[in-house]
Motif scaffolding. Structure first.
Motif, PDB file in Angstrom:
ATOM      1  N   ASP B  18       0.583  -1.559  -0.146  1.00  0.00           N
ATOM      2  CA  ASP B  18       0.100  -0.229  -0.487  1.00  0.00           C
ATOM      3  C   ASP B  18       0.718   1.550  -0.196  1.00  0.00           C
ATOM      4  O   ASP B  18       0.589   1.716  -0.725  1.00  0.00           O
ATOM      5  CB  ASP B  18      -0.736   0.508   1.254  1.00  0.00           C
ATOM      6  CG  ASP B  18      -2.033  -0.597   1.192  1.00  0.00           C
ATOM      7  OD1 ASP B  18      -2.608  -1.236   0.026  1.00  0.00           O
ATOM      8  OD2 ASP B  18      -2.746  -1.046   2.161  1.00  0.00           O
ATOM      9  N   SER B  19       2.373   1.054   0.910  1.00  0.00           N
ATOM     10  CA  SER B  19       2.815   2.543   1.003  1.00  0.00           C
ATOM     11  C   SER B  19       3.512   2.851  -0.445  1.00  0.00           C
ATOM     12  O   SER B  19       3.629   3.689  -0.671  1.00  0.00           O
ATOM     13  CB  SER B  19       3.935   2.543   2.167  1.00  0.00           C
ATOM     14  OG  SER B  19       3.509   2.154   3.137  1.00  0.00           O
ATOM     15  N   ALA B  20       3.937   1.381  -1.199  1.00  0.00           N
ATOM     16  CA  ALA B  20       4.729   1.556  -2.401  1.00  0.00           C
ATOM     17  C   ALA B  20       3.602   2.374  -3.106  1.00  0.00           C
ATOM     18  O   ALA B  20       4.026   3.099  -4.026  1.00  0.00           O
ATOM     19  CB  ALA B  20       5.018   0.339  -2.955  1.00  0.00           C
ATOM     20  N   ALA B  21       2.586   1.819  -3.365  1.00  0.00           N
ATOM     21  CA  ALA B  21       1.534   2.270  -4.340  1.00  0.00           C
ATOM     22  C   ALA B  21       1.027   3.783  -3.875  1.00  0.00           C
ATOM     23  O   ALA B  21       0.852   4.497  -5.032  1.00  0.00           O
ATOM     24  CB  ALA B  21       0.121   1.506  -4.258  1.00  0.00           C
ATOM     25  N   GLN B  22       1.288   3.952  -2.383  1.00  0.00           N
ATOM     26  CA  GLN B  22       1.229   5.490  -2.687  1.00  0.00           C
ATOM     27  C   GLN B  22       2.543   6.508  -3.147  1.00  0.00           C
ATOM     28  O   GLN B  22       1.827   7.538  -3.859  1.00  0.00           O
ATOM     29  CB  GLN B  22       0.971   5.914  -1.189  1.00  0.00           C
ATOM     30  CG  GLN B  22       0.165   7.109  -0.629  1.00  0.00           C
ATOM     31  CD  GLN B  22       0.177   6.236   0.696  1.00  0.00           C
ATOM     32  OE1 GLN B  22       0.120   6.300   1.771  1.00  0.00           O
ATOM     33  NE2 GLN B  22      -0.481   8.393   1.021  1.00  0.00           N
ATOM     34  N   VAL B  23       3.676   5.676  -3.326  1.00  0.00           N
ATOM     35  CA  VAL B  23       4.479   6.492  -2.755  1.00  0.00           C
ATOM     36  C   VAL B  23       4.534   6.685  -4.496  1.00  0.00           C
ATOM     37  O   VAL B  23       4.878   7.615  -5.372  1.00  0.00           O
ATOM     38  CB  VAL B  23       6.141   5.751  -2.623  1.00  0.00           C
ATOM     39  CG1 VAL B  23       7.315   6.839  -3.377  1.00  0.00           C
ATOM     40  CG2 VAL B  23       5.408   5.965  -1.214  1.00  0.00           C
ATOM     41  N   CYS B  24       4.745   5.740  -4.946  1.00  0.00           N
ATOM     42  CA  CYS B  24       3.789   5.657  -7.178  1.00  0.00           C
ATOM     43  C   CYS B  24       3.298   6.805  -7.610  1.00  0.00           C
ATOM     44  O   CYS B  24       3.531   7.571  -8.072  1.00  0.00           O
ATOM     45  CB  CYS B  24       4.112   4.527  -7.341  1.00  0.00           C
ATOM     46  SG  CYS B  24       5.346   2.584  -7.100  1.00  0.00           S
ATOM     47  N   ALA B  25       2.376   6.572  -7.160  1.00  0.00           N
ATOM     48  CA  ALA B  25       1.418   7.727  -7.281  1.00  0.00           C
ATOM     49  C   ALA B  25       1.628   8.998  -7.252  1.00  0.00           C
ATOM     50  O   ALA B  25       1.324   9.821  -8.480  1.00  0.00           O
ATOM     51  CB  ALA B  25      -0.052   7.791  -6.743  1.00  0.00           C
ATOM     52  N   ARG B  67      10.578   5.680   4.513  1.00  0.00           N
ATOM     53  CA  ARG B  67      10.574   4.022   5.527  1.00  0.00           C
ATOM     54  C   ARG B  67      10.167   4.709   6.911  1.00  0.00           C
ATOM     55  O   ARG B  67       9.889   4.421   7.906  1.00  0.00           O
ATOM     56  CB  ARG B  67      11.568   3.613   5.264  1.00  0.00           C
ATOM     57  CG  ARG B  67      12.095   2.978   4.766  1.00  0.00           C
ATOM     58  CD  ARG B  67      12.315   1.874   4.270  1.00  0.00           C
ATOM     59  NE  ARG B  67      14.494   2.059   3.808  1.00  0.00           N
ATOM     60  CZ  ARG B  67      15.145   1.836   4.270  1.00  0.00           C
ATOM     61  NH1 ARG B  67      15.497   1.231   6.021  1.00  0.00           N
ATOM     62  NH2 ARG B  67      16.255   2.159   3.741  1.00  0.00           N
ATOM     63  N   ARG B  68      10.558   5.827   7.373  1.00  0.00           N
ATOM     64  CA  ARG B  68      10.461   6.646   8.763  1.00  0.00           C
ATOM     65  C   ARG B  68       8.709   7.384   9.127  1.00  0.00           C
ATOM     66  O   ARG B  68       8.186   7.214   9.622  1.00  0.00           O
ATOM     67  CB  ARG B  68      10.430   7.697   9.102  1.00  0.00           C
ATOM     68  CG  ARG B  68      12.874   7.705   9.099  1.00  0.00           C
ATOM     69  CD  ARG B  68      13.594   8.783   9.672  1.00  0.00           C
ATOM     70  NE  ARG B  68      14.409   8.892   9.360  1.00  0.00           N
ATOM     71  CZ  ARG B  68      15.360   9.468   8.617  1.00  0.00           C
ATOM     72  NH1 ARG B  68      15.270  10.579   8.387  1.00  0.00           N
ATOM     73  NH2 ARG B  68      17.405   8.635   8.454  1.00  0.00           N
ATOM     74  N   VAL B  69       7.624   7.280   7.765  1.00  0.00           N
ATOM     75  CA  VAL B  69       7.423   7.527   7.904  1.00  0.00           C
ATOM     76  C   VAL B  69       5.889   6.709   7.686  1.00  0.00           C
ATOM     77  O   VAL B  69       4.315   7.418   7.221  1.00  0.00           O
ATOM     78  CB  VAL B  69       6.375   9.341   7.519  1.00  0.00           C
ATOM     79  CG1 VAL B  69       7.495  10.097   8.151  1.00  0.00           C
ATOM     80  CG2 VAL B  69       7.371   9.414   5.624  1.00  0.00           C
ATOM     81  N   LEU B  70       6.297   6.210   6.163  1.00  0.00           N
ATOM     82  CA  LEU B  70       4.944   4.801   5.945  1.00  0.00           C
ATOM     83  C   LEU B  70       5.608   3.661   6.169  1.00  0.00           C
ATOM     84  O   LEU B  70       6.783   3.668   6.782  1.00  0.00           O
ATOM     85  CB  LEU B  70       5.624   5.035   3.947  1.00  0.00           C
ATOM     86  CG  LEU B  70       4.674   6.254   3.412  1.00  0.00           C
ATOM     87  CD1 LEU B  70       4.843   6.135   2.278  1.00  0.00           C
ATOM     88  CD2 LEU B  70       3.304   6.755   4.172  1.00  0.00           C
ATOM     89  N   LEU B  71       4.705   2.594   7.016  1.00  0.00           N
ATOM     90  CA  LEU B  71       4.803   1.532   6.720  1.00  0.00           C
ATOM     91  C   LEU B  71       5.273   0.778   6.338  1.00  0.00           C
ATOM     92  O   LEU B  71       5.049   0.491   4.547  1.00  0.00           O
ATOM     93  CB  LEU B  71       3.011   0.300   7.009  1.00  0.00           C
ATOM     94  CG  LEU B  71       2.123   1.491   7.939  1.00  0.00           C
ATOM     95  CD1 LEU B  71       0.868  -0.140   8.420  1.00  0.00           C
ATOM     96  CD2 LEU B  71       2.276   0.971   9.490  1.00  0.00           C
ATOM     97  N   THR B  72       6.307  -0.097   6.539  1.00  0.00           N
ATOM     98  CA  THR B  72       7.009  -1.239   5.580  1.00  0.00           C
ATOM     99  C   THR B  72       6.372  -2.408   5.744  1.00  0.00           C
ATOM    100  O   THR B  72       5.088  -2.582   5.896  1.00  0.00           O
ATOM    101  CB  THR B  72       8.268  -1.648   6.408  1.00  0.00           C
ATOM    102  OG1 THR B  72       8.766  -1.643   7.749  1.00  0.00           O
ATOM    103  CG2 THR B  72       9.129   0.323   6.883  1.00  0.00           C
ATOM    104  N   MET B 198       0.821   6.234  11.725  1.00  0.00           N
ATOM    105  CA  MET B 198      -0.093   5.538  11.992  1.00  0.00           C
ATOM    106  C   MET B 198      -1.264   7.275  12.060  1.00  0.00           C
ATOM    107  O   MET B 198      -0.773   7.030  13.228  1.00  0.00           O
ATOM    108  CB  MET B 198      -1.178   4.742  11.868  1.00  0.00           C
ATOM    109  CG  MET B 198      -0.790   2.992  10.724  1.00  0.00           C
ATOM    110  SD  MET B 198      -1.029   1.956  11.407  1.00  0.00           S
ATOM    111  CE  MET B 198      -2.798   1.893  10.971  1.00  0.00           C
ATOM    112  N   PRO B 199      -1.958   7.558  11.536  1.00  0.00           N
ATOM    113  CA  PRO B 199      -2.824   8.993  12.179  1.00  0.00           C
ATOM    114  C   PRO B 199      -3.861   7.844  13.430  1.00  0.00           C
ATOM    115  O   PRO B 199      -4.154   6.878  13.095  1.00  0.00           O
ATOM    116  CB  PRO B 199      -3.903   9.039  11.630  1.00  0.00           C
ATOM    117  CG  PRO B 199      -3.368   8.921   9.751  1.00  0.00           C
ATOM    118  CD  PRO B 199      -2.243   7.629   9.719  1.00  0.00           C
TER     119      PRO B 199
END
Lengths: 103, 209
Positions: B18-25, B67-72, B198-199
């Motif tokens: 999910d994090s990777a998809a968010q970064v790519c977008a 990696r500090r702010v999104l889930l690994t 996470m919020p």
């Protein structure tokens, strides 16, 4: 110029003027600093995610030129943090200027 | 593979799907805007792509920050595998009374052992009572707010340290205790990292405890 620690404050300052998307934030910081603060744009989004996790900005999706774009706006908590950061920066720059002025 | 794809591959290494998809977008969107701006300023398509890619900077540095702010991937797996919802379990009435019964039984036995001069049994029973109390407390008082969760975790860690430090000094085979403590620390470290990323409104209930 390295201003890694100040990036979140600069993002908040940009967003206090108006909501905008990542690219526009990067461009505004560069333009307003007359190119001095030329940072790597790949590091902008981690900073935005951090601000979002802390509840200082919020993101929303909007249409622009027929494309869905994620934009960001500052929250009330973000405005509070920005006001505090501005005061701290004024104090710090005053202190550094006082020292450099003596040299 | 294009330059942007290679950049994204490095920038999203070890991130969850999910994090990777968010970064790519978000990076693709940024890249397109940057390329369009360069082209409207008179650059050729190739030059525009090169300058847009250069403006993104080092993918490795971006990856470290992401990696500090999104889930690994590891943290996402941790969340998936520990999909426990304590609030739902704690609503079961029999479980509350079962834990309460044993906590009271352990306290009573501890008091009896103290009167009888059985120091070791007193310690064991009182530790059991406190442990059961800590497990059972969220069944009676809701700790599922950030502030209350912090109080609960502070109490939990005080208890863990109060038990493990004397145990390390007392037992003959103390290697078992650091091993268990390390596993607990690793799990807590992961939970702390997830809480930071996470919020609060998206926290699963077990992250509060």
């Amino acid at each position: 110029m390295n201003f890694k620690g100040a990036l979140p404050t600069l993002i908040l300052e940009t967003l206090v003027q108006q909501s905008c998307h990542g690219y526009a934030i990067a461009q505004q910081i560069k333009e307003r600093s007359r190119g001095v603060l030329d940072f790597k744009e790949g590091t902008l989004y981690p900073a935005l995610h951090k601000l979002e996790n802390e509840g200082l900005v919020e993101s929303f999706e909007g249409m622009e030129n027929g494309r869905v774009r994620r934009s960001y706006r500052i929250t009330r908590a973000g405005r509070g943090v920005l006001a505090r950061d501005r005061d701290e920066w004024r104090e710090l720059s005053k202190a550094v200027n006082a020292i450099l002025g003596e040299a | 593979m294009t330059g942007l794809e290679m950049w994204l591959k490095r920038a999203t290494r070890w991130l969850s799907t999910d994090s990777a998809a968010q970064v790519c977008a978000e990076i693709q969107e940024h890249f397109a805007a940057s390329r369009e701006a360069a082209m409207s300023a008179g650059a050729s398509e190739e030059e525009a792509e090169r300058s847009a890619l250069a403006a993104l900077g080092d993918a490795g540095a971006a990856n470290r920050q992401y990696r500090r702010v999104l889930l690994t991937a590891r943290e996402a797996r941790f969340l998936r595998e520990r999909g426990w919802n304590p609030e739902a379990d704690y609503r079961r009435g029999w479980l509350r009374w079962f834990v309460l019964f044993w906590a009271v039984a352990a306290t009573s036995t501890g008091i009896w052992a103290w009167i009888a001069g059985q120091a070791f049994l007193t310690q064991m029973m009182l530790l059991t009572a406190v442990a059961l109390g800590l497990c059972g407390l969220p069944m009676f008082i809701s700790f599922f707010t950030p502030k209350r969760g912090r109080i609960y975790r502070a109490a939990k860690w005080t208890f863990i340290l109060a038990v493990t430090i004397p145990a390390l000094l007392t037992f003959r085979n103390p290697w078992v205790i650091p091993f268990v403590l390390l596993l607990t620390l690793w799990s807590e470290w992961t939970r702390m990292s997830i809480r930071r990323k996470m919020p609060v409104e998206r926290w699963p209930k077990h992250l509060y405890l």
